[in-house]
Each structure stands twice: as structure tokens, then as C-alpha cells.
Scaffold this motif. Structure first.
Motif, PDB file in Angstrom:
ATOM      1  N   PHE A  48      -3.333  -2.316 -10.544  1.00 27.51           N
ATOM      2  CA  PHE A  48      -2.367  -2.902  -9.291  1.00 27.51           C
ATOM      3  C   PHE A  48      -1.114  -2.531  -9.531  1.00 27.51           C
ATOM      4  O   PHE A  48       0.322  -3.193  -9.549  1.00 27.51           O
ATOM      5  CB  PHE A  48      -2.163  -3.554  -8.434  1.00 27.51           C
ATOM      6  N   ARG A  49      -0.977  -3.090 -11.341  1.00 26.56           N
ATOM      7  CA  ARG A  49       0.372  -3.476 -11.798  1.00 26.56           C
ATOM      8  C   ARG A  49       0.608  -1.842 -12.447  1.00 26.56           C
ATOM      9  O   ARG A  49       1.800  -1.780 -13.083  1.00 26.56           O
ATOM     10  CB  ARG A  49       0.393  -3.992 -12.845  1.00 26.56           C
ATOM     11  N   GLY A  50       0.397  -0.965 -12.364  1.00 26.47           N
ATOM     12  CA  GLY A  50       0.473  -0.239 -13.710  1.00 26.47           C
ATOM     13  C   GLY A  50       0.375   0.437 -15.236  1.00 26.47           C
ATOM     14  O   GLY A  50      -0.029  -0.476 -15.741  1.00 26.47           O
ATOM     15  N   GLU A  73       1.687   4.955 -11.977  1.00 25.77           N
ATOM     16  CA  GLU A  73       2.590   4.462 -11.585  1.00 25.77           C
ATOM     17  C   GLU A  73       2.445   4.008 -10.043  1.00 25.77           C
ATOM     18  O   GLU A  73       2.428   4.442  -9.092  1.00 25.77           O
ATOM     19  CB  GLU A  73       3.351   5.969 -11.927  1.00 25.77           C
ATOM     20  N   ILE A  74       3.254   2.687 -10.641  1.00 26.71           N
ATOM     21  CA  ILE A  74       3.762   2.805  -9.180  1.00 26.71           C
ATOM     22  C   ILE A  74       4.954   2.401  -9.014  1.00 26.71           C
ATOM     23  O   ILE A  74       6.119   1.847 -10.133  1.00 26.71           O
ATOM     24  CB  ILE A  74       3.067   0.287  -8.841  1.00 26.71           C
ATOM     25  N   SER A  75       5.798   2.638  -7.657  1.00 29.05           N
ATOM     26  CA  SER A  75       7.182   2.964  -6.940  1.00 29.05           C
ATOM     27  C   SER A  75       6.982   2.504  -6.456  1.00 29.05           C
ATOM     28  O   SER A  75       6.267   2.817  -5.171  1.00 29.05           O
ATOM     29  CB  SER A  75       7.291   3.980  -7.972  1.00 29.05           C
ATOM     30  N   VAL A  79       1.760   4.953  -5.057  1.00 29.19           N
ATOM     31  CA  VAL A  79       0.876   4.517  -6.351  1.00 29.19           C
ATOM     32  C   VAL A  79       0.754   5.733  -7.018  1.00 29.19           C
ATOM     33  O   VAL A  79       0.347   6.586  -5.678  1.00 29.19           O
ATOM     34  CB  VAL A  79      -0.600   3.579  -5.930  1.00 29.19           C
ATOM     35  N   GLU A  92       1.503   3.373  -1.181  1.00 28.02           N
ATOM     36  CA  GLU A  92       0.647   2.007  -1.680  1.00 28.02           C
ATOM     37  C   GLU A  92       0.118   1.058  -0.212  1.00 28.02           C
ATOM     38  O   GLU A  92      -0.468   0.064  -1.598  1.00 28.02           O
ATOM     39  CB  GLU A  92       2.358   1.572  -2.345  1.00 28.02           C
ATOM     40  N   THR A  96      -3.792  -0.397  -1.400  1.00 30.95           N
ATOM     41  CA  THR A  96      -4.261  -1.449  -2.569  1.00 30.95           C
ATOM     42  C   THR A  96      -4.919  -2.065  -1.349  1.00 30.95           C
ATOM     43  O   THR A  96      -6.003  -2.410  -1.466  1.00 30.95           O
ATOM     44  CB  THR A  96      -2.601  -2.541  -1.651  1.00 30.95           C
TER      45      THR A  96
END
Length: 112
Positions: A48-50, A73-75, A79, A92, A96
Motif C-alpha cells: 500500500f505504500r510502495g 509504485e503508488i501514483s 498502483v 488504486e 486497495t
């Protein structure tokens, strides 16, 4: 966007269970790797945070021997999983929600 799903299956080699990751309906690991034990897989904070996550282990059953990893990678609104030379993109919110749902069901003993 790609679609992420999981199957929780027994692993006779390691005498536990494994998370088999499917992307767009295809098993990501193939026959050369085992999935990660669900309790280990779903507790990875980098989902969840990369950062790096463990998605597979050597078919001998031991983590640390030919591990299969993804860089997360989270953008904005998506994701991304980078695995070797492949790139997979997930919505995303769907990502999640799905991981929380599957992880919670397994961790609280409802996943069968």
C-alpha cells in the motif's frame, strides 16, 4: 488497467498455503515458483505504500532462495507493479479494496 486476483491454494512442498497471484486471469508465477504464505503476503506494508514486495518463492519452499519480487509504485489513482521487464497497472481503489477484503478474510479465519 490490469485486473488482480488471488487464489489461496495448498502447497505440499512447503506444507502450508500459498497466494497464487493472477493478473488478467493468468497465473503470474508459473510452475517454477511457489506463492507466499497468505499471512506473510497480506502483511506486507509495501503493498500500500510502495517499494519491494515478495510475490513468490523458489519451488523448494524457502524464502530467500530465488525470491520473486515486484516493485510497487503508488501514483495518482493507480498502483503499478514492475516485475522484471513487465509493468502492470491497477486502479488504486479496486486494488486497495480487493487486497483488504482478501487479507482480512484470510487473517480472521474466514478464507477457505
Amino acid at each position: 488497467m490490469n485486473t488482480l486476483t488471488f487464489k489461496i491454494l495448498p502447497s505440499e512442498v512447503s506444507n502450508d498455503r500459498q497466494v497464487r497471484i493472477e493478473i488478467d486471469g493468468q497465473d503470474l508465477l508459473g510452475s517454477g515458483f511457489l506463492g507466499i504464505d497468505p499471512s506473510r503476503f497480506f502483511r506486507q506494508k509495501n503493498l500500500f505504500r510502495g517499494g519491494e514486495i515478495l510475490i513468490g518463492r523458489c519451488d523448494c519452499g524457502f524464502e530467500g532462495c530465488c525470491d520473486y519480487v515486484a516493485d510497487v509504485e503508488i501514483s495518482e489513482n493507480k498502483v503499478i507493479w514492475n516485475i522484471k521487464t513487465k509493468r502492470f497497472e491497477f486502479d488504486e481503489y479496486e486494488y486497495t479494496d480487493y487486497i483488504h477484503e482478501k487479507g482480512d478474510r484470510f487473517i480472521f479465519g474466514k478464507f477457505r
